[in-house]
Scaffold this motif. Structure first.
Motif, PDB file in Angstrom:
ATOM      1  N   UNK A 161       0.634  -1.334   0.139  1.00 53.49           N
ATOM      2  CA  UNK A 161       0.001   0.011   0.057  1.00 53.49           C
ATOM      3  C   UNK A 161       0.853   1.393   0.021  1.00 53.49           C
ATOM      4  N   UNK A 162       2.263   1.287   0.189  1.00 53.74           N
ATOM      5  CA  UNK A 162       3.129   2.471   0.399  1.00 53.74           C
ATOM      6  C   UNK A 162       4.230   2.222  -0.256  1.00 53.74           C
ATOM      7  N   UNK A 185       4.410   4.589   7.794  1.00 61.02           N
ATOM      8  CA  UNK A 185       3.790   4.751   6.572  1.00 61.02           C
ATOM      9  C   UNK A 185       2.583   5.545   6.712  1.00 61.02           C
ATOM     10  N   UNK A 186       2.184   6.578   5.925  1.00 60.75           N
ATOM     11  CA  UNK A 186       1.039   7.101   5.588  1.00 60.75           C
ATOM     12  C   UNK A 186       0.763   7.478   4.367  1.00 60.75           C
ATOM     13  N   UNK A 187      -0.173   7.241   3.713  1.00 59.83           N
ATOM     14  CA  UNK A 187      -0.680   7.356   2.268  1.00 59.83           C
ATOM     15  C   UNK A 187      -2.239   7.547   2.217  1.00 59.83           C
ATOM     16  N   UNK A 188      -2.790   8.377   1.084  1.00 65.25           N
ATOM     17  CA  UNK A 188      -3.991   8.640   0.809  1.00 65.25           C
ATOM     18  C   UNK A 188      -4.628   7.469   0.209  1.00 65.25           C
ATOM     19  N   UNK A 231      -7.237   8.284   4.879  1.00 65.25           N
ATOM     20  CA  UNK A 231      -5.915   8.011   4.805  1.00 65.25           C
ATOM     21  C   UNK A 231      -5.463   6.704   5.637  1.00 65.25           C
ATOM     22  N   UNK A 232      -4.769   5.938   5.032  1.00 64.04           N
ATOM     23  CA  UNK A 232      -4.286   4.518   5.629  1.00 64.04           C
ATOM     24  C   UNK A 232      -2.828   4.712   6.044  1.00 64.04           C
ATOM     25  N   UNK A 233      -2.629   4.047   7.359  1.00 59.65           N
ATOM     26  CA  UNK A 233      -1.505   4.277   8.069  1.00 59.65           C
ATOM     27  C   UNK A 233      -0.764   2.891   8.231  1.00 59.65           C
TER      28      UNK A 233
END
Length: 293
Positions: A161-162, A185-188, A231-233
């Motif tokens: 995912x990142x 890790x963080x991503x939309x 947001x996914x973390x």
């Protein structure tokens, strides 16, 4: 002043949704809650620690387990959440402790025979928790857990995912004595979904590992349940304490997964195998600590 708390040896995959994703009256309640919370951002790591909140939750779980009779799931749902502010937008990840306990118990029931579970909880307690969970699901069919957890390792499918540039390493607030810090890790959400779809296309054309594909499909279906502007973390949680400072600085499983998928897509099986081997060897050494005396 921070209290001394220790997070469990677990990693977490969390989804934070904007307030607009919640229906009233829940939206208003989370808005009021978020207004009272300091945010945990790379620019202000001193505000509060996600690791502290997770450790407190873990401590409450241990207290429930040691109670007489043991408590499989809290009697009421948690009213707490993790809160972030991203580009001026408040996003919230409800803890959903009760739902997550029910979900974990359901997974254990599928994985282990009743005779094994009876060692940990009285049968009547387990059966009542299942009845409560089924009743709750019938009343809340569209509610899903915002958090997945994994003990002693990070599942390979989560790394998909990142990208490496989304890595956030937060140093320990009180120096080396406080521990190694925190790794995220963080991503939309839109990026996470796109990477899952891209990886699945490559894997379906390249490998016969049904478990890897099935696991990533499951993650993709879970992500589809949430708001597109979420947001996914990925939080390494307490696993950072199992890595030395040098190992933590060099930890690049996200990059290895990306390289492996790109290699498969270009037909370079040798490079893909090398990347996968680096990941498995790294996390096998961490998981081996579970059985260390």
């Amino acid at each position: 002043m921070r209290t001394s708390v220790v997070a469990p040896y677990a990693a977490y995959l969390r989804v934070y949704e904007p307030l607009a994703a919640f229906a009233e009256p829940e939206r208003g309640r989370w808005a009021a809650y978020a207004a009272t919370q300091p945010t945990d951002t790379p620019a202000a790591p001193e505000a509060h620690s996600t690791a502290e909140l997770t450790a407190q939750e873990h401590r409450s779980g241990l207290e429930n387990l040691l109670a007489t009779p043991p408590v499989v799931a809290p009697p009421h749902e948690s009213e707490d959440a993790y809160v972030q502010v991203l580009d001026g937008v408040t996003v919230v990840c409800p803890r959903q402790t009760r739902l997550r306990c029910w979900t974990a118990l359901a997974e254990l029931r599928r994985e282990y025979p009743a005779t094994v579970l009876d060692v940990f909880w009285p049968r009547v307690v387990i059966d009542q928790a299942q009845v409560d969970h089924e009743r709750w699901k019938s009343e809340h069919p569209d509610v899903h857990p915002h958090i997945h957890s994994s003990t002693w390792h990070v599942p390979v499918r989560w790394f998909v995912l990142f990208t490496p540039d989304e890595r956030i390493l937060v140093p320990a607030a009180d120096g080396a004595a406080a521990g190694p810090g925190e790794l995220y890790y963080r991503t939309p959400m839109v990026q996470a979904r796109r990477r899952v779809a891209r990886a699945l296309r490559v894997l379906r054309d390249s490998v016969e590992d049904g478990a890897l594909i099935t696991g990533l499909e499951s993650v993709g279906r879970w992500l589809e349940e949430f708001h597109p502007r979420a947001m996914v973390e990925l939080d390494y949680g307490g696993l950072v304490r199992l890595l030395s400072g040098d190992d933590l600085a060099a930890e690049n499983s996200v990059g290895d997964v990306a390289e492996g998928i790109a290699a498969l897509g270009s037909g370079d099986g040798a490079r893909a195998s090398a990347a996968y081997r680096r990941i498995t060897e790294r996390w096998q050494s961490v998981r081996a600590l579970e059985h260390a005396s």
